[in-house]
Design a protein around this motif. Structure first.
Motif, PDB file in Angstrom:
ATOM      1  N   SER A 227       0.825  -1.212   0.000  1.00 33.50           N
ATOM      2  CA  SER A 227       0.000   0.000   0.000  1.00 33.50           C
ATOM      3  C   SER A 227       0.866   1.272   0.000  1.00 33.50           C
ATOM      4  N   ALA A 228       2.175   1.128  -0.149  1.00 32.93           N
ATOM      5  CA  ALA A 228       3.062   2.305  -0.104  1.00 32.93           C
ATOM      6  C   ALA A 228       2.786   3.229  -1.293  1.00 32.93           C
ATOM      7  N   GLU A 229       3.091   4.513  -1.105  1.00 31.65           N
ATOM      8  CA  GLU A 229       2.907   5.501  -2.187  1.00 31.65           C
ATOM      9  C   GLU A 229       3.979   5.343  -3.255  1.00 31.65           C
ATOM     10  N   ALA A 230       5.146   4.919  -2.848  1.00 34.28           N
ATOM     11  CA  ALA A 230       6.233   4.632  -3.787  1.00 34.28           C
ATOM     12  C   ALA A 230       7.174   3.653  -3.107  1.00 34.28           C
ATOM     13  N   LEU A 231       7.992   3.002  -3.912  1.00 29.07           N
ATOM     14  CA  LEU A 231       8.864   1.948  -3.393  1.00 29.07           C
ATOM     15  C   LEU A 231      10.161   1.987  -4.189  1.00 29.07           C
ATOM     16  N   PHE A 232      11.294   1.828  -3.497  1.00 25.95           N
ATOM     17  CA  PHE A 232      12.535   1.651  -4.260  1.00 25.95           C
ATOM     18  C   PHE A 232      13.461   0.680  -3.554  1.00 25.95           C
ATOM     19  N   LEU A 233      14.364   0.098  -4.351  1.00 31.48           N
ATOM     20  CA  LEU A 233      15.480  -0.682  -3.816  1.00 31.48           C
ATOM     21  C   LEU A 233      16.751   0.144  -3.972  1.00 31.48           C
ATOM     22  N   CYS A 234      17.736  -0.157  -3.153  1.00 26.20           N
ATOM     23  CA  CYS A 234      19.009   0.548  -3.304  1.00 26.20           C
ATOM     24  C   CYS A 234      20.152  -0.375  -2.926  1.00 26.20           C
ATOM     25  N   ASN A 235      21.252  -0.213  -3.639  1.00 24.68           N
ATOM     26  CA  ASN A 235      22.501  -0.829  -3.206  1.00 24.68           C
ATOM     27  C   ASN A 235      23.667   0.000  -3.732  1.00 24.68           C
ATOM     28  N   ALA A 236      24.862  -0.406  -3.337  1.00 24.72           N
ATOM     29  CA  ALA A 236      26.028   0.441  -3.598  1.00 24.72           C
ATOM     30  C   ALA A 236      26.536   0.314  -5.025  1.00 24.72           C
ATOM     31  N   VAL A 237      25.998  -0.635  -5.801  1.00 31.51           N
ATOM     32  CA  VAL A 237      26.420  -0.762  -7.195  1.00 31.51           C
ATOM     33  C   VAL A 237      25.496   0.039  -8.113  1.00 31.51           C
ATOM     34  N   ARG A 238      24.192  -0.013  -7.826  1.00 31.62           N
ATOM     35  CA  ARG A 238      23.214   0.608  -8.732  1.00 31.62           C
ATOM     36  C   ARG A 238      22.577   1.878  -8.176  1.00 31.62           C
ATOM     37  N   GLY A 239      22.842   2.177  -6.933  1.00 32.05           N
ATOM     38  CA  GLY A 239      22.204   3.357  -6.347  1.00 32.05           C
ATOM     39  C   GLY A 239      20.737   3.090  -6.037  1.00 32.05           C
ATOM     40  N   ILE A 240      19.868   4.016  -6.448  1.00 32.91           N
ATOM     41  CA  ILE A 240      18.436   3.919  -6.136  1.00 32.91           C
ATOM     42  C   ILE A 240      17.678   3.502  -7.392  1.00 32.91           C
ATOM     43  N   LEU A 241      16.908   2.430  -7.285  1.00 32.08           N
ATOM     44  CA  LEU A 241      16.126   1.955  -8.425  1.00 32.08           C
ATOM     45  C   LEU A 241      14.645   1.902  -8.039  1.00 32.08           C
ATOM     46  N   PRO A 242      13.790   2.660  -8.742  1.00 34.31           N
ATOM     47  CA  PRO A 242      12.360   2.643  -8.439  1.00 34.31           C
ATOM     48  C   PRO A 242      11.755   1.268  -8.724  1.00 34.31           C
ATOM     49  N   VAL A 243      10.774   0.913  -7.928  1.00 32.50           N
ATOM     50  CA  VAL A 243      10.017  -0.317  -8.171  1.00 32.50           C
ATOM     51  C   VAL A 243       8.742   0.053  -8.917  1.00 32.50           C
ATOM     52  N   GLY A 244       8.493  -0.647 -10.024  1.00 32.25           N
ATOM     53  CA  GLY A 244       7.291  -0.387 -10.829  1.00 32.25           C
ATOM     54  C   GLY A 244       6.191  -1.387 -10.584  1.00 32.25           C
ATOM     55  N   ARG A 245       6.587  -2.568 -10.118  1.00 33.38           N
ATOM     56  CA  ARG A 245       5.569  -3.620  -9.978  1.00 33.38           C
ATOM     57  C   ARG A 245       6.000  -4.628  -8.916  1.00 33.38           C
ATOM     58  N   LEU A 246       5.001  -5.093  -8.159  1.00 33.73           N
ATOM     59  CA  LEU A 246       5.208  -6.175  -7.190  1.00 33.73           C
ATOM     60  C   LEU A 246       3.919  -6.981  -7.193  1.00 33.73           C
ATOM     61  N   GLY A 247       3.967  -8.174  -7.782  1.00 33.79           N
ATOM     62  CA  GLY A 247       2.737  -8.956  -7.929  1.00 33.79           C
ATOM     63  C   GLY A 247       1.703  -8.149  -8.695  1.00 33.79           C
TER      64      GLY A 247
END
Lengths: 271, 271
Positions: A227-247
């Motif tokens: 139910s989050a308004e936005a979601l992202f993953l992050c790591n030290a190789v790629r930085g911040i990557l937005p999530v577009g879909r989960l299920g």
């Protein structure tokens, strides 16, 4: 991940290959760092070294001398592509009787340079992993070498359209992705799991907590993520990557996420 | 544990040294067996191989061909002391993108021969370890390479008068010693923890469950251990070792334990 260059050390002595009796291989008795290289340097070097030193202290492994390590890394990177990934493995070295640590620990260091993964700007498609992370406060937060849970989780899918998987801990709390941390925008605030009992406290995660206004640790359940308004993953190789879909849930680009990525890029142009 | 001889294989091909990118070193992505050698053979070879095959199946690592492995082990043991320890490490090999398993897995095998530890007939003095074993049903029972919990537990003491430490799981159940299984005589029956959520299902433990009349798995709390009529540890290198002391509790030799050790020695003269 095939290496472009590798340097192996016993203490500060260069070795041709790992010792087959290395405790890293025997027990996963060590730590690692995976670092983005840009312009032949590691922009987050100090943060990686601070995490390594903290992990080494918690495991009782002598941390390598920071100046020596910086010199060896610079020498390796001087002959490598300017944009790359640098991996560092630190183990308790060889020896000891069974699990008992050796009386004198001469740690092993493995430095290796790898090609930068193909550019990918997101958005990511995620899944939920079935493997749950065990609760182990003594190891939580550390980037240690006991990673069978992540290996099993990542082996759950091979559909290339799925980029990453979110993992719950044994108590059902969202913890992280297999190789990234997760942030959810909830009530206008970026929230990320606290990692007191499981998970790896990532360097990019540390940057977000320090730089995103109001970002903080929180307990997150799967429903909070979905139910989050936005979601992202992050790591030290790629930085911040937005999530577009989960299920079944899809997210459109969100201005707060775009703004955070711009801020990261101002701070670390590699991202 | 310094090796008398070591042989390293990529698949069935002999290698001079481990690959620094081996997933055993990177993630503890593999399994091991520690085997007693007596008369230049491994008396419990079949049981070790069966456990290895089961662990490999659960982790999705191709198990080495049993005949090939037996031949390589025999060749290594032919040049070693007749009484020794043989260690086998099996990993998922090198490669893959991060945690993702390689598309084609060529496992690594490391065989090494070690001196038999100095003779010790017990009785053992034990302590309780502070580190608790996390609950992870996906890995419980396996002798996998993620052993940081055991390393931390074994590092809790260096008093040579303390031989081993008993570990609880996160739910407070007695699980095992750092490098051995535990049996307690309760109401005339040998009981041992069930290991559904943590711990290693040892080969010697399997022998006791199959050969000691009435031996069975049970949930054991510290109070059950401390009030037991007799207590022993067992592993595949030392067989069955009586426990003489745990904290303030002391045990005298017990006829049921003497009888069980005689039975083991009849079955496997090495013990």
């Amino acid at each position: 991940m095939s290496a472009l260059a590798t340097a192996i050390y016993r203490g500060q002595e260069r070795m041709p290959a790992p010792d087959p009796a290395d405790r890293g291989l025997a027990y996963g008795d060590g730590l690692f760092e995976t670092m983005r290289v840009s312009g032949a340097v590691v922009p987050w070097w100090d943060a990686h070294l601070a995490r390594l030193a903290n992990g080494a202290r918690r495991l009782g492994i002598p941390a390598p001398d920071a100046d020596w390590l910086a010199g060896e890394a610079a020498a390796l990177l001087a002959a490598a592509p300017a944009e790359a990934v640098l991996k560092l493995v630190l183990t308790r070295g060889a020896g000891g009787r069974g699990y008992s640590p050796p009386e004198v620990t001469v740690p092993t260091v493995v430095l290796s340079v790898h090609p930068l993964p193909a550019p990918f700007d997101g958005p990511l498609t995620l899944r939920w992993c079935e493997v749950r992370l065990a609760l182990q406060p003594r190891l939580a937060g550390l980037k240690h070498l006991n990673r069978l849970e992540q290996v099993l989780a990542r082996a759950e899918w091979n559909d290339p359209a799925i980029h990453e998987g979110l993992m719950l801990d044994a108590a059902g709390r969202v913890t992280c992705a297999t190789a990234a941390n997760v942030f959810a925008l909830v009530g206008g605030r970026w929230l990320t799991p606290a990692l007191q009992e499981a998970g790896v406290a990532g360097i990019a995660r540390g940057w977000v907590l320090a730089n995103a206004p109001g970002a903080q640790e929180a307990e997150l359940r799967p429903a909070d993520i979905e139910s989050a308004e936005a979601l992202f993953l992050c790591n030290a190789v790629r930085g911040i990557l937005p999530v577009g879909r989960l299920g079944q849930r899809a997210w459109a680009p969100h201005p707060a996420l775009d703004e955070l990525r711009r801020r990261l890029r101002r701070d670390v142009p590699a991202f």
